[in-house]
Design a protein around this motif. Structure first.
Motif, short mmCIF file in Angstrom:
data_model
loop_
_atom_site.label_atom_id
_atom_site.label_comp_id
_atom_site.label_asym_id
_atom_site.label_seq_id
_atom_site.Cartn_x
_atom_site.Cartn_y
_atom_site.Cartn_z
N UNK A 2 0.82 -1.21 0.00
CA UNK A 2 0.00 0.00 0.00
C UNK A 2 0.86 1.26 0.00
N UNK A 3 0.33 2.30 -0.59
CA UNK A 3 1.03 3.57 -0.62
C UNK A 3 0.84 4.31 0.69
N UNK A 4 1.91 4.97 1.15
CA UNK A 4 1.87 5.75 2.39
C UNK A 4 2.44 7.12 2.10
N UNK A 5 2.04 8.10 2.92
CA UNK A 5 2.53 9.47 2.75
C UNK A 5 4.04 9.53 3.00
N UNK A 6 4.75 10.31 2.16
CA UNK A 6 6.19 10.50 2.30
C UNK A 6 6.46 11.60 3.32
N UNK A 81 18.72 7.96 -1.84
CA UNK A 81 18.33 7.38 -0.54
C UNK A 81 16.85 7.06 -0.53
N UNK A 82 16.50 5.96 0.11
CA UNK A 82 15.09 5.61 0.27
C UNK A 82 14.40 6.70 1.08
N UNK A 83 13.17 7.01 0.72
CA UNK A 83 12.42 8.02 1.46
C UNK A 83 11.78 7.40 2.70
N UNK A 84 11.34 8.26 3.60
CA UNK A 84 10.70 7.83 4.84
C UNK A 84 9.19 7.97 4.67
N UNK A 85 8.48 6.99 5.19
CA UNK A 85 7.03 6.95 5.05
C UNK A 85 6.34 7.06 6.40
#
Length: 128
Positions: A2-6, A81-85
């Motif tokens: 599922x998509x989550x806010x960044x 870098x991977x983003x934070x969710x």
């Protein structure tokens, strides 16, 4: 998946083990190139803890420590870098503080905490 806010500048971090105190995100960790709703997207998310009370730390606001959130995004990167969710958490953090000592005064104490992103700071850009 599922998509989550960044998470962006202004996101909210909260304690998950019932402690209280101040969590301050270290400066200069958000991208100056990539923004969501006008706020920089975090490429690193390290923080300091101050004024902590909880667990074995029973002398009010005596605890301090530091930690970092672990990024879980697998498909979205910013500047390599991977983003934070929203919902990402830290590893267990050991916080040092004080407790009342037998016979008066205070003695060293430690508590463990986990810190979580509870509000991403924006609602329009999501990732996984």
């Amino acid at each position: 998946m599922s998509l989550k806010e960044i998470a962006v500048e202004g996101c909210t971090l909260e304690f998950q083990n019932g402690g209280t105190g101040t969590i301050t995100i270290n400066p200069n960790q958000a991208s100056t190139k990539v923004k969501a709703e006008g706020k920089g997207v975090y490429t690193s998310l390290q923080f300091t803890i101050s004024g902590y009370t909880g667990g074995a730390i029973t002398v009010a606001k005596s605890g301090s420590g530091s930690g970092a959130i672990n990024a879980t995004a697998q498909k979205v990167k910013v500047e390599g870098s991977a983003v934070f969710l929203k919902g990402d958490v830290s590893s267990t953090i050991t916080i040092s503080g004080l407790k009342p000592a037998e016979g008066g005064g205070t003695a060293p104490a430690t508590a463990t905490e986990i810190v979580k992103i509870t509000d991403a700071g924006q609602t329009k850009v999501k990732g996984a």
